[in-house]
Motif scaffolding. Sequence first.
Motif, PDB file in Angstrom:
ATOM      1  N   HIS A 141       1.082  -1.459  -0.134  1.00 26.42           N
ATOM      2  CA  HIS A 141      -0.286  -0.045  -0.060  1.00 26.42           C
ATOM      3  C   HIS A 141       1.197   0.770   0.051  1.00 26.42           C
ATOM      4  O   HIS A 141       2.382   1.339   0.355  1.00 26.42           O
ATOM      5  CB  HIS A 141      -0.837   0.030   1.101  1.00 26.42           C
ATOM      6  N   CYS A 176      -5.140   5.793  -0.358  1.00 28.28           N
ATOM      7  CA  CYS A 176      -3.948   4.539  -0.507  1.00 28.28           C
ATOM      8  C   CYS A 176      -3.021   5.016  -2.032  1.00 28.28           C
ATOM      9  O   CYS A 176      -4.222   5.171  -3.021  1.00 28.28           O
ATOM     10  CB  CYS A 176      -4.624   3.465  -0.103  1.00 28.28           C
ATOM     11  N   GLU A 178      -0.850   2.730  -3.800  1.00 28.72           N
ATOM     12  CA  GLU A 178      -0.360   1.761  -4.834  1.00 28.72           C
ATOM     13  C   GLU A 178      -1.461   0.759  -5.087  1.00 28.72           C
ATOM     14  O   GLU A 178      -2.411   0.625  -4.103  1.00 28.72           O
ATOM     15  CB  GLU A 178       0.767   1.381  -4.101  1.00 28.72           C
ATOM     16  N   CYS A 180      -3.637  -2.401  -5.011  1.00 30.80           N
ATOM     17  CA  CYS A 180      -3.426  -3.275  -3.733  1.00 30.80           C
ATOM     18  C   CYS A 180      -4.479  -3.905  -3.337  1.00 30.80           C
ATOM     19  O   CYS A 180      -4.673  -4.834  -2.608  1.00 30.80           O
ATOM     20  CB  CYS A 180      -3.321  -2.257  -2.540  1.00 30.80           C
ATOM     21  N   MET A 187      -9.842   3.193  -0.740  1.00 31.51           N
ATOM     22  CA  MET A 187      -8.686   2.616   0.649  1.00 31.51           C
ATOM     23  C   MET A 187      -7.914   3.910   0.889  1.00 31.51           C
ATOM     24  O   MET A 187      -7.214   4.339   0.420  1.00 31.51           O
ATOM     25  CB  MET A 187      -7.563   1.778   0.817  1.00 31.51           C
TER      26      MET A 187
HETATM   27 CU   LIG Z   1      -3.923   0.189  -0.619  1.00 31.12          CU
END
Ligand SMILES: [Cu+2]
Length: 308
Positions: A141, A176, A178, A180, A187
């Motif tokens: 993340h 977030c 990245e 994931c 997220m």
């Molecule tokens: Cu994430």
Amino acid sequence: MDPAGPVARGQLGLIESSFWIMVEIFIVVSAVLVVALIRFRARSDQKDLPPQVHGDNRLEFLWTIVPALLLALLAVGTVKESFADTGSPVVKHALLVNVTGHQFWWAFQYPSLDNLVTANELHVPVGEKIELGLTSADVLHSFWVPRLGGKTDLVPGKTNYIWFEADKPGIYYGQCAEFCGTGHADMRLIVDAQTPAKFNQWVKTMENPVSTPTSALAKEGEKLFGTVGCSTCHTVGGTSFAGAVGPNLTDLTGRLMIAGNTFPNTPQNLYKWVHDAPAMKPGALMPNFDYLPPHDVKALVAFLESLR
Ligand SMILES: [Cu+2]
């Protein structure tokens, strides 16, 4: 581009200095190009090729050394800023918060404050350096609250340290950064920067959580929380429920949002969430409870609404 703390300001300064260096290069290169196009254009009376030249040592030297110097200049700023923002211990006497990324939510733990744990809303006092220890429980993340600082990856089995400080009280949105999994876009997180007095009050609430379901419905919900499976994943401060898989629900009524900061924290949204979480947030790992009778879901929501 609208920094709200020293770390974000330092990083913006780096972006701005790179930007203006690029602008200057663009202007110089464009000017040389335009001059060359006009001065050395093909004339109507010209039949042969113009004199062919290559390998001018002076020019070769110039366009090797100038970019190298500019890159070196940027490297100095970048390395300085990177070391100033990361590493451990980042800053002495900072408030440490351990951050764990989960598919698809955030866990925040404060080791120096009775190990209190919360989810998705990071409470911090303003004007104080906050050190974050970032790790992941599953996949990669990336923690990103643009107005407070740049992105840093959360890597399973490793802890990355960064710090930030918020100048003024307020809500700072994060995400977030990245990819994931399916729920990645949902997220999200909030940094709630509070005056020290308000922050201390929040800490007190978290250290002495109260779960006092008063209505019969809420009491029924508390029982169901233990029997239908909620308590295997969720911890609720002030009760014996101590699951550690999903978000900690202590002081749930104090939160602005639910579902990784995707939906406002209203009884209607809580009902939909308990009824069928994956339908609200694709990829959510909380199971679908749509087999529960509406009355039971209402009871669970009544219980959740009693958590302070
Ligand atoms: Cu994430």
